[in-house]
Design a protein around this motif. Sequence first.
Motif, mmCIF file in Angstrom:
data_model
loop_
_atom_site.group_PDB
_atom_site.id
_atom_site.type_symbol
_atom_site.label_atom_id
_atom_site.label_comp_id
_atom_site.label_asym_id
_atom_site.label_seq_id
_atom_site.Cartn_x
_atom_site.Cartn_y
_atom_site.Cartn_z
ATOM 1 N N GLU A 1 -15.219 -7.356 10.310
ATOM 2 C CA GLU A 1 -16.393 -6.685 9.928
ATOM 3 C C GLU A 1 -16.995 -7.487 8.919
ATOM 4 O O GLU A 1 -18.604 -7.337 9.008
ATOM 5 N N ARG B 1 -9.716 -10.832 15.338
ATOM 6 C CA ARG B 1 -8.481 -10.583 15.155
ATOM 7 C C ARG B 1 -7.938 -10.672 16.408
ATOM 8 O O ARG B 1 -8.354 -10.404 17.428
ATOM 9 N N SER C 1 0.961 -1.097 0.042
ATOM 10 C CA SER C 1 -0.065 0.089 0.154
ATOM 11 C C SER C 1 0.787 1.298 -0.004
ATOM 12 O O SER C 1 0.370 2.319 -0.185
ATOM 13 N N TYR D 1 -5.435 -2.556 -2.331
ATOM 14 C CA TYR D 1 -6.550 -1.276 -2.502
ATOM 15 C C TYR D 1 -6.325 -0.475 -3.722
ATOM 16 O O TYR D 1 -5.329 -0.190 -4.171
ATOM 17 N N PRO E 1 -11.841 -0.755 0.695
ATOM 18 C CA PRO E 1 -12.337 0.423 1.504
ATOM 19 C C PRO E 1 -13.229 1.491 0.553
ATOM 20 O O PRO E 1 -12.841 1.485 -0.630
ATOM 21 N N ALA F 1 -5.604 -3.099 8.985
ATOM 22 C CA ALA F 1 -6.759 -2.598 8.197
ATOM 23 C C ALA F 1 -7.412 -3.940 7.763
ATOM 24 O O ALA F 1 -8.754 -4.115 7.832
ATOM 25 N N ASN F 2 -6.872 -4.754 7.252
ATOM 26 C CA ASN F 2 -7.486 -5.965 6.282
ATOM 27 C C ASN F 2 -7.854 -6.738 7.651
ATOM 28 O O ASN F 2 -8.888 -7.391 7.368
ATOM 29 N N ASP G 1 -9.184 -6.004 10.385
ATOM 30 C CA ASP G 1 -10.414 -5.413 11.010
ATOM 31 C C ASP G 1 -11.375 -5.388 9.849
ATOM 32 O O ASP G 1 -12.713 -5.674 10.281
ATOM 33 N N ARG G 2 -11.193 -5.478 8.619
ATOM 34 C CA ARG G 2 -12.250 -5.703 7.546
ATOM 35 C C ARG G 2 -12.695 -7.281 7.723
ATOM 36 O O ARG G 2 -13.938 -7.328 7.443
ATOM 37 N N GLU H 1 -0.643 -2.777 5.513
ATOM 38 C CA GLU H 1 -1.959 -2.822 5.665
ATOM 39 C C GLU H 1 -2.643 -3.748 6.229
ATOM 40 O O GLU H 1 -3.985 -3.896 6.408
#
Length: 425
Positions: A366, A372, A4, A163, A224, A359-360, A362-363, A356
């Motif tokens: 979600e 995690r 990223s 991304y 995102p 963030a991955n 957490d996604r 990254e």
Amino acid sequence: MRSSVPAVLSAPAVSSTPAVSSTQAVAFVSPAPAVSAPAHIAMIGAPMVSHVLPSLEIIRELVARGHRVTYANTDHVADLIAPTGAEFVRCTSTLPVVDNDWPQDPIAAASLFLDDAIAVLPQLRAAYDDDPADLYLYDVAAYAARALAEAQGRDLVQLSPTYVGWEGAQEEIGAQLAALPGADAYRARFADWLAGCGAVTTDVDEFSGRPRRALAMIPRAMQPCADRVDAAKVTFVGPCLGSRAEQGGWTRPAGAEKVLLVSLGSAFTRQPEFYRQCVAAFGDLPGWHVVLQIGRYTDPAELGDRIPANIEVRSWVPQLAVLEQADAFVTHAGMGGSSEGLYTGVPMIAVPQGAEQFANADRLVELGVARRLDTADATARSLRRALTELTTDPRVAARSAALRAEARAAGGARRAADLIEERLG
């Protein structure tokens, strides 16, 4: 790894076009390949394994369709490229891919990619000025590729293993990074290079963050702000995996009721204490066979005096072959591993290590298919609890199946090759 960094510094922003919701699985049935005269297609890559693997099946498909495909990269990844049938164009890189000694500072990391572009562009000019491609494909980290294509007046398509930009990303991310120490000097140096390298696009943000055309080789569910990505410029073709038969196979042991794969990828594997916790968590777990990939930086002797019989310790495994037969996956949540986990419908315990991956992770949580655990919290007790929760929750199983169907419906390498051939037309 570090996938990223180049794009994020200029925070690519593109205009908004309505796109399919990430919760919908829209089946893509690839039509018969369009009749296309054989062309010279050049792929300009980056020497990180995690950037090379996602596009290999696209390259293989283009070769199978009769195109002459050349692939410029370093010897570090030459063995991965060879089975595709592409002609290898050797380059040398200044990126620290051998020792994986990447700086944590984002400006310093971005500067490495700019330095690499400055070093690689003359090599590409020597290889392609007398043998230009009809179309250039390029990795998100390969800045020199866009400079070369623009100098030659040729079309180009970015193959993104991570991304892509969205409307508003510049304001949401780019401004924060622009305020970091050294950012102004970095951008000034980038602008000076663009002014003299032959590129037509001389705006740093436009050049580095806004591709003319891009194919995103990730599940759209991982993107995102997916509803703010310009569908006229970016197409999510999903993971382009193929069989990877050249990597060898893996057979589920007789008597193994369930299989767990533990892998931190290829770069973040200096984690002997984490592996010891995995041995304590999953060793002798009834019904489970554990494939523990420890990479080349950890000695198996560091795992302890006794390795339980249900744990298979490897420095490397054919990950996709294992995942196709697995029931759970402990991953560092790199984009490649995350994509493969979604593609195979395997619930994940995400233990992010850098870049990254946080963030991955957490996604994935979600999306309802993961738990995690940060490295410091990944104890034997928490790892075993997470595995039990994931593999006994019917909601996780249902979400994993739905996202698996969505990832496979995107079209993969065949759809990507169709879209590339449209550019040739």
